[in-house]
Motif scaffolding. Structure first.
Motif, PDB file in Angstrom:
ATOM      1  N   VAL A 280       0.830  -1.202   0.000  1.00 27.18           N
ATOM      2  CA  VAL A 280       0.000   0.000   0.000  1.00 27.18           C
ATOM      3  C   VAL A 280       0.865   1.253   0.000  1.00 27.18           C
ATOM      4  N   ASN A 281       2.043   1.189   0.637  1.00 25.45           N
ATOM      5  CA  ASN A 281       2.933   2.355   0.619  1.00 25.45           C
ATOM      6  C   ASN A 281       3.420   2.671  -0.792  1.00 25.45           C
ATOM      7  N   SER A 282       3.531   1.643  -1.626  1.00 28.64           N
ATOM      8  CA  SER A 282       3.972   1.888  -3.005  1.00 28.64           C
ATOM      9  C   SER A 282       2.960   2.710  -3.779  1.00 28.64           C
ATOM     10  N   ILE A 283       1.692   2.682  -3.362  1.00 28.07           N
ATOM     11  CA  ILE A 283       0.676   3.518  -4.010  1.00 28.07           C
ATOM     12  C   ILE A 283       0.959   4.991  -3.736  1.00 28.07           C
ATOM     13  N   TYR A 284       1.344   5.302  -2.494  1.00 27.64           N
ATOM     14  CA  TYR A 284       1.674   6.688  -2.153  1.00 27.64           C
ATOM     15  C   TYR A 284       2.841   7.190  -2.995  1.00 27.64           C
ATOM     16  N   ALA A 285       3.770   6.293  -3.325  1.00 28.27           N
ATOM     17  CA  ALA A 285       4.938   6.701  -4.104  1.00 28.27           C
ATOM     18  C   ALA A 285       4.557   7.254  -5.465  1.00 28.27           C
ATOM     19  N   MET A 286       3.360   6.933  -5.966  1.00 27.91           N
ATOM     20  CA  MET A 286       2.953   7.441  -7.272  1.00 27.91           C
ATOM     21  C   MET A 286       2.714   8.945  -7.260  1.00 27.91           C
ATOM     22  N   PHE A 287       2.497   9.534  -6.105  1.00 24.65           N
ATOM     23  CA  PHE A 287       2.372  10.994  -6.048  1.00 24.65           C
ATOM     24  C   PHE A 287       3.656  11.677  -6.518  1.00 24.65           C
ATOM     25  N   TYR A 288       4.782  10.971  -6.437  1.00 21.60           N
ATOM     26  CA  TYR A 288       6.075  11.570  -6.727  1.00 21.60           C
ATOM     27  C   TYR A 288       6.547  11.318  -8.153  1.00 21.60           C
ATOM     28  N   LYS A 289       5.660  10.841  -9.007  1.00 22.94           N
ATOM     29  CA  LYS A 289       6.012  10.601 -10.400  1.00 22.94           C
ATOM     30  C   LYS A 289       5.681  11.824 -11.242  1.00 22.94           C
ATOM     31  N   ASP A 290       6.484  12.042 -12.293  1.00 25.22           N
ATOM     32  CA  ASP A 290       6.359  13.303 -13.030  1.00 25.22           C
ATOM     33  C   ASP A 290       5.073  13.410 -13.827  1.00 25.22           C
ATOM     34  N   GLY A 291       4.412  12.286 -14.115  1.00 28.28           N
ATOM     35  CA  GLY A 291       3.143  12.387 -14.809  1.00 28.28           C
ATOM     36  C   GLY A 291       2.007  12.840 -13.918  1.00 28.28           C
ATOM     37  N   LEU A 292       2.196  12.719 -12.614  1.00 32.40           N
ATOM     38  CA  LEU A 292       1.137  13.056 -11.667  1.00 32.40           C
ATOM     39  C   LEU A 292       1.522  14.279 -10.849  1.00 32.40           C
ATOM     40  N   TRP A 293       1.556  14.158  -9.523  1.00 30.88           N
ATOM     41  CA  TRP A 293       1.602  15.339  -8.680  1.00 30.88           C
ATOM     42  C   TRP A 293       3.002  15.873  -8.423  1.00 30.88           C
ATOM     43  N   ALA A 294       4.005  15.232  -8.996  1.00 24.53           N
ATOM     44  CA  ALA A 294       5.336  15.832  -8.956  1.00 24.53           C
ATOM     45  C   ALA A 294       5.460  16.961  -9.976  1.00 24.53           C
TER      46      ALA A 294
END
Length: 508
Positions: free
Chosen positions: A48-62
């Motif tokens: 589940v923590n790996s889902i939070y890591a998606m916030f830091y991808k350049d296509g999304l909220w980074a």
């Protein structure tokens, strides 16, 4: 002190990508397989923590999603020398496979959904000492699947709904946006049932029941389900979830000084402790690039700017003391900022054109003279001021205009503005006049916070040529807007070519 959830991205080889070829689906003998994984509680928690890591991808909220939500709206635009990037904020969609414009956001959205689906498919089979802990993990995965599908529906509308872990050979069917929203509602309602009312301090940043209700309100409102939205918002305002309030200092919502405060309903946790890229490596950054891309010339890349009509909107009305609305000071950079408020941004005086403005929220001029790729300032995805203004809108839509005033007044009072009735007696109980004023109130409070695009869609302002022409008076990019077409993005053409069950929007 700010607490960052330590996120472990462990599924780097398991992403959903419809364009993968079967012959490239190779096994790494050094990697843990799905069959070997998903055995213990710690596996579930890391998953589940790996889902939070998606916030830091350049296509999304980074990085890039702000170009879609803020700059495409009438609040912002791009004057980037990178012409193709700027064109994607002014509805000149030529290359449907433009990576930064949309393909990477589509990819990262479905990567996030894939991680959610991995948790939802595998965690139920793991034995937990405490079943409530299992339920919380599953609820978080449902919340985030809903969140990512919500924004995908806002951007593309008719998209595939994938609810199981994907394989490269999958060809998911395209669904109507109403079906996507229905899935978002289902996930959020199920998540709400098992999310806690609050988390312990060491788990700050995880969604709670209030966050689920807030996103339910958003998805209901986009569909004009006003009664359902009213019920969801009342949970936050007067019901069991009424734990929120407005912070006294408006700017505390946009710096790293007072994060996760009583106004925050859900915010993305950013940090500057890693200086890597947006890949899956151990040194990958957990930061926001927004300030770097939206900073004024000479500070950052300056690929995104604010429309100057926003400055004029703030100056239409003085506060109770006869001074300018202080929200202007912390929302925008503009040529008269020092003269109006005495602020020397980034420690220097900068020369801008007389009609130029830049977004200030989330910038770090309060302690440094430049920006970079590693901003640690959390992004408040939903805050209580937005909830109050949404409730006013819902009351107006359900025939309770008179009752709606008080919720707008709470937001105005924080910055010493007169009551709405005193400042604008011409509104009375007229639904249309109240809504028109509320559109301005939301701009004054929430400009540059990634809500304007969904607002314009919800209000129907993108549905007729007459309403689009009005927007074009303040944002010339809307002269390019084609009614019935540009309210949604084209689907990445590579996805259409590789999936016979996926059709490009007819207007493209």
């Amino acid at each position: 002190m700010k607490r960052i959830i330590v996120l472990i991205a462990i599924f780097s080889g398991l992403f959903f990508t419809s364009s993968c070829e079967n012959e490239l689906d190779l096994n790494n003998p050094n990697a843990v397989t799905v069959d070997q994984y998903w055995k213990t509680e710690s596996d579930a928690q890391a998953g589940v923590n790996s889902i939070y890591a998606m916030f830091y991808k350049d296509g999304l909220w980074a990085r890039w999603i702000y170009f879609r939500l803020d700059l495409t709206s009438d609040e912002g635009f791009s004057n980037s020398p990178w012409t193709e990037l700027a064109d994607w904020t002014r509805f000149n969609y030529i290359n449907y496979n433009f990576w930064e414009g949309q393909v990477v956001t589509w990819r990262d959205t479905y990567k996030a959904v894939f991680r959610c689906n991995q948790v939802l498919a595998n965690v139920p089979n793991i034995t937990f000492q405490n079943e409530d802990d299992k339920k919380k993990i599953i609820a978080q995965a449902k919340f985030f699947r809903a969140l990512h599908y919500y924004y995908a529906a806002i951007l593309w509308e008719n998209i595939p709904i994938v609810l199981e872990p994907s394989t490269p050979a999958d060809l998911p069917a395209q669904k109507n946006v109403t079906e996507v929203f229905a899935q978002v509602e289902k996930d959020l309602n199920e998540a709400f049932a098992d999310l806690p009312s609050s988390w312990s301090a060491d788990q700050t940043g995880r969604p709670d029941k209030g966050a689920a209700k807030a996103f339910l309100a958003k998805v209901y409102m986009q569909q004009h389900k006003w009664a359902e939205a009213k019920t969801a918002l009342e949970y936050l305002i007067s019901g069991p979830g009424a734990k929120y309030n407005l912070v006294a200092n408006y700017r505390d919502n946009f710096t790293d000084v007072n994060e996760n405060n009583k106004e925050s309903v859900f915010e993305i946790q950013f940090g500057d402790q890693k200086s890597g890229g947006t890949d899956e490596g151990q040194s990958a950054a957990v930061s926001s690039n927004r300030a770097q891309f939206f900073a004024p010339r000479g500070i950052g890349w300056s690929d995104g700017q604010a429309r100057f009509w926003l400055v004029n909107a703030f100056k239409q009305e003085k506060n109770k003391d006869g001074n300018l609305d202080t929200r202007l000071r912390y929302t925008l950079y503009y040529p008269q900022l020092q003269a109006d408020f005495g602020d020397k941004v980034y420690g220097k005086n900068w020369e801008w054109g007389n009609d130029e403005a830049w977004f200030r929220k989330g910038s770090r001029d309060y302690y440094r003279n430049n920006e970079d790729y590693y901003s640690q300032v959390n992004y408040r995805l939903v805050r209580y001021a937005d909830i109050l203004l949404r409730y006013a809108e819902v009351l107006n839509e359900t025939g309770n205009t008179a009752d709606a005033y008080q919720y707008v007044d709470l937001v105005r009072a924080r910055v010493n503005m007169n009551t709405l009735a005193a400042a604008h007696p011409e509104i009375g109980n007229d639904h249309d006049k109240f809504l028109e004023r509320l559109k301005t109130e939301r701009v004054l409070e929430l400009a540059g916070e990634s809500v304007r695009w969904e607002d314009l869609k919800r209000w129907g302002d993108l549905n007729t040529q007459a309403s689009v022409d009005k927007i074009a008076l303040r944002d010339p990019d809307f002269k390019n807007f084609v009614v019935g077409k540009n309210q949604r993005l084209p689907i990445p053409q590579v996805e259409v070519q590789n999936n016979p069950n996926l059709k490009q929007h007819a207007e493209y």
